[in-house]
Scaffold this motif. Structure first.
Motif, PDB file in Angstrom:
ATOM      1  N   THR A  41       0.794  -1.085  -0.098  1.00 41.11           N
ATOM      2  CA  THR A  41      -0.109  -0.003  -0.089  1.00 41.11           C
ATOM      3  C   THR A  41       0.652   1.396  -0.008  1.00 41.11           C
ATOM      4  OG1 THR A  41      -1.627  -1.031   1.392  1.00 41.11           O
ATOM      5  CG2 THR A  41      -2.002   1.240   1.087  1.00 41.11           C
ATOM      6  N   ILE A  42       0.430   1.894  -0.816  1.00 36.18           N
ATOM      7  CA  ILE A  42       1.246   3.504  -0.804  1.00 36.18           C
ATOM      8  C   ILE A  42       0.264   4.511  -0.750  1.00 36.18           C
ATOM      9  CG2 ILE A  42       2.503   4.863  -2.267  1.00 36.18           C
ATOM     10  CD1 ILE A  42       3.679   2.852  -3.791  1.00 36.18           C
ATOM     11  N   ASN A  43       0.335   5.174   0.338  1.00 34.31           N
ATOM     12  CA  ASN A  43      -0.599   6.377   0.535  1.00 34.31           C
ATOM     13  C   ASN A  43       0.067   7.883   0.114  1.00 34.31           C
ATOM     14  OD1 ASN A  43      -2.357   5.045   2.019  1.00 34.31           O
ATOM     15  ND2 ASN A  43      -0.910   4.721   3.801  1.00 34.31           N
ATOM     16  N   LEU A  44      -0.512   8.239  -1.141  1.00 34.70           N
ATOM     17  CA  LEU A  44       0.008   9.188  -1.830  1.00 34.70           C
ATOM     18  C   LEU A  44      -0.660  10.585  -1.800  1.00 34.70           C
ATOM     19  CD1 LEU A  44       2.294  10.584  -4.027  1.00 34.70           C
ATOM     20  CD2 LEU A  44       0.719   9.916  -5.683  1.00 34.70           C
ATOM     21  N   THR A  45      -0.047  11.730  -1.163  1.00 37.36           N
ATOM     22  CA  THR A  45      -0.687  13.024  -1.423  1.00 37.36           C
ATOM     23  C   THR A  45       0.144  13.947  -2.255  1.00 37.36           C
ATOM     24  OG1 THR A  45      -1.277  12.653   1.087  1.00 37.36           O
ATOM     25  CG2 THR A  45      -1.299  15.129   0.107  1.00 37.36           C
ATOM     26  N   LEU A  46      -0.637  14.655  -3.254  1.00 41.00           N
ATOM     27  CA  LEU A  46      -0.288  15.394  -4.119  1.00 41.00           C
ATOM     28  C   LEU A  46      -0.784  16.623  -3.871  1.00 41.00           C
ATOM     29  CD1 LEU A  46      -1.043  13.664  -7.442  1.00 41.00           C
ATOM     30  CD2 LEU A  46       1.212  13.736  -6.310  1.00 41.00           C
ATOM     31  N   THR A  47       0.101  17.929  -3.861  1.00 37.96           N
ATOM     32  CA  THR A  47      -0.186  19.201  -3.344  1.00 37.96           C
ATOM     33  C   THR A  47       0.050  20.184  -4.402  1.00 37.96           C
ATOM     34  OG1 THR A  47      -0.069  18.521  -1.062  1.00 37.96           O
ATOM     35  CG2 THR A  47       0.019  20.954  -1.417  1.00 37.96           C
ATOM     36  N   GLN A  48      -0.785  20.971  -4.542  1.00 43.01           N
ATOM     37  CA  GLN A  48      -0.335  22.516  -5.582  1.00 43.01           C
ATOM     38  C   GLN A  48      -0.720  23.577  -4.854  1.00 43.01           C
ATOM     39  OE1 GLN A  48      -2.656  22.281  -9.353  1.00 43.01           O
ATOM     40  NE2 GLN A  48      -2.267  24.658  -9.587  1.00 43.01           N
ATOM     41  N   LYS A  49       0.369  24.607  -4.664  1.00 43.44           N
ATOM     42  CA  LYS A  49       0.026  25.730  -4.032  1.00 43.44           C
ATOM     43  C   LYS A  49      -0.556  26.697  -4.977  1.00 43.44           C
ATOM     44  CE  LYS A  49       2.429  24.326  -0.156  1.00 43.44           C
ATOM     45  NZ  LYS A  49       1.527  24.003   0.886  1.00 43.44           N
ATOM     46  N   LEU A  50      -1.534  27.391  -4.297  1.00 50.28           N
ATOM     47  CA  LEU A  50      -2.123  28.554  -5.286  1.00 50.28           C
ATOM     48  C   LEU A  50      -1.488  29.685  -5.258  1.00 50.28           C
ATOM     49  CD1 LEU A  50      -6.054  27.978  -4.284  1.00 50.28           C
ATOM     50  CD2 LEU A  50      -4.459  26.904  -6.306  1.00 50.28           C
ATOM     51  N   GLU A  51      -0.948  30.318  -6.679  1.00 54.02           N
ATOM     52  CA  GLU A  51      -0.098  31.688  -6.742  1.00 54.02           C
ATOM     53  C   GLU A  51      -0.886  32.744  -6.479  1.00 54.02           C
ATOM     54  OE1 GLU A  51       1.462  31.422 -10.597  1.00 54.02           O
ATOM     55  OE2 GLU A  51       2.904  29.639 -10.222  1.00 54.02           O
ATOM     56  N   ASN A  52      -2.304  32.715  -6.567  1.00 53.81           N
ATOM     57  CA  ASN A  52      -3.066  33.895  -6.317  1.00 53.81           C
ATOM     58  C   ASN A  52      -3.421  34.103  -4.924  1.00 53.81           C
ATOM     59  OD1 ASN A  52      -4.727  31.885  -6.409  1.00 53.81           O
ATOM     60  ND2 ASN A  52      -6.214  32.793  -7.694  1.00 53.81           N
ATOM     61  N   TYR A  53      -2.826  33.309  -4.036  1.00 56.16           N
ATOM     62  CA  TYR A  53      -3.567  33.246  -2.620  1.00 56.16           C
ATOM     63  C   TYR A  53      -2.537  34.203  -2.022  1.00 56.16           C
ATOM     64  CZ  TYR A  53      -3.947  31.973   2.101  1.00 56.16           C
ATOM     65  OH  TYR A  53      -3.949  32.163   3.551  1.00 56.16           O
ATOM     66  N   SER A  54      -3.199  34.977  -1.254  1.00 54.17           N
ATOM     67  CA  SER A  54      -2.616  36.241  -0.318  1.00 54.17           C
ATOM     68  C   SER A  54      -3.037  36.105   0.918  1.00 54.17           C
ATOM     69  CB  SER A  54      -2.886  37.512  -1.245  1.00 54.17           C
ATOM     70  OG  SER A  54      -4.195  37.785  -1.121  1.00 54.17           O
ATOM     71  N   LYS A  55      -2.139  36.219   1.996  1.00 54.19           N
ATOM     72  CA  LYS A  55      -2.771  36.160   3.197  1.00 54.19           C
ATOM     73  C   LYS A  55      -3.572  37.569   3.679  1.00 54.19           C
ATOM     74  CE  LYS A  55       0.827  32.901   4.903  1.00 54.19           C
ATOM     75  NZ  LYS A  55       1.806  32.985   5.919  1.00 54.19           N
ATOM     76  N   PRO A  56      -4.545  37.462   4.605  1.00 54.90           N
ATOM     77  CA  PRO A  56      -5.196  38.750   4.842  1.00 54.90           C
ATOM     78  C   PRO A  56      -4.106  39.512   5.768  1.00 54.90           C
ATOM     79  CG  PRO A  56      -5.864  36.838   6.300  1.00 54.90           C
ATOM     80  CD  PRO A  56      -5.329  36.204   5.237  1.00 54.90           C
ATOM     81  N   PRO A  57      -4.069  41.123   5.646  1.00 49.60           N
ATOM     82  CA  PRO A  57      -3.378  41.693   6.446  1.00 49.60           C
ATOM     83  C   PRO A  57      -3.613  41.702   7.721  1.00 49.60           C
ATOM     84  CG  PRO A  57      -5.080  42.946   5.331  1.00 49.60           C
ATOM     85  CD  PRO A  57      -5.311  41.722   4.756  1.00 49.60           C
ATOM     86  N   GLU A  58      -2.138  41.924   8.620  1.00 49.97           N
ATOM     87  CA  GLU A  58      -2.519  41.702  10.156  1.00 49.97           C
ATOM     88  C   GLU A  58      -3.180  42.903  10.605  1.00 49.97           C
ATOM     89  OE1 GLU A  58       1.131  41.002  11.656  1.00 49.97           O
ATOM     90  OE2 GLU A  58       1.321  39.015  10.784  1.00 49.97           O
TER      91      GLU A  58
END
Length: 283
Positions: A215-232
């Motif tokens: 058994t192989i448990n595989l996780t593929l992840t793609q970071k979203l480039e247009n994501y911006s963190k809310p200002p503090e």
């Protein structure tokens, strides 16, 4: 007189073996049928182990070589540029290694997309597929685990053989049963031993599946480039916000107190009655 005594003695000597044989034939089934099947199983198990070790009868002293049974499990987390394209590549590699996917789960968050895939592949192709998957993207986390279940595998097979021998003995006893009570007693013991056989066979099938297919448990992840963190937020903005929340909590407290107006009226009445009673008592 002597002739009569001799004749009686001869008849008695000839008659004793006949009585013994009748007594044994009448009690042999009862002893066998009422014996606890656990004791029968242990005795059969001991015989089986002795035969495996080559200690019974001195017929064999050769060591028994058992196969190696290992359950392989892999975990891998890979960061990719294009999740859909990476998923297609994974499916191609899995198919090329004669594997298949048993489960899949997709999640779309505001900052990334993830694809969880559970892969089953033949143990002989496990390491090769792990290496090929590592070339899809950037490997963030990877681990492999091997669990040797050879001892449990051999133990279950030995106990299965023992329990089936016990089952055959009870089946034969059931054919020879004469009374209803004996039939019911043996059928109950057969039911118990057959349930145990089914449980052992189920566990053995599970182990065989886990050993033959890794058994192989595989996780593929793609970071979203247009994501911006809310200002503090600033200190004063958080301060005023918390003050507002505190005022709301105070209003909720007042409302909760007013909801208990009946309780306060009853409590005031009780206090008034007690005070009046104590005043009258002093007078």
């Amino acid at each position: 007189m002597k002739t009569t005594l001799k004749f009686s003695l001869y008849v008695w000597i000839l008659f004793i073996p006949f009585l013994s044989a009748c007594g044994q034939s009448g009690s042999s089934y009862k002893t066998e049928s009422t014996a606890d099947y656990a004791a029968t199983e242990e005795a059969t198990m001991a015989t089986f182990v002795n035969q495996q070790d080559g200690t019974e009868g001195g017929t064999s002293n050769e060591p028994i070589v058992q196969g190696l049974h290992v359950i392989k499990t892999g975990n891998m987390q890979i960061q990719v540029q294009d999740l859909d394209k990476a998923k297609e590549i994974v499916l191609q590699k899995v198919k090329a290694n004669k594997g298949f996917t048993s489960a899949a789960n997709y999640n779309d968050y505001s900052y990334q997309k993830t694809q969880n895939i559970t892969i089953r592949v033949a143990s002989s192709n496990f390491e090769n597929l792990m290496k090929e998957l590592a070339n899809i993207g950037f490997v963030e986390n990877q681990s492999q685990n091997s669990q040797d279940v050879s001892e449990e595998f051999v133990d279950i097979e030995a106990r299965l053989k023992t329990k089936k021998e016990v089952e055959n003995r009870y089946t034969q006893l059931l054919k020879d049963a004469k009374t209803i009570s004996e039939i019911l007693e043996i059928e109950d013991k057969l039911r118990v031993i057959r349930e145990e056989i089914e449980a052992k066979e189920g566990r053995l099938r599970y182990l065989k599946d886990q050993v033959s297919l890794s058994t192989i448990n595989l996780t593929l992840t793609q970071k979203l480039e247009n994501y911006s963190k809310p200002p503090e937020r600033s200190f004063f903005s958080r301060l005023f916000e918390n003050m507002g929340e505190g005022w709301d909590d105070f209003l909720m407290f007042v409302v909760g107190v007013m909801r208990l107006w009946v309780f306060w009226i009853v409590l005031a009445g009780i206090i008034f009655i007690i005070a009046k009673w104590r005043k009258a008592r002093r007078k």
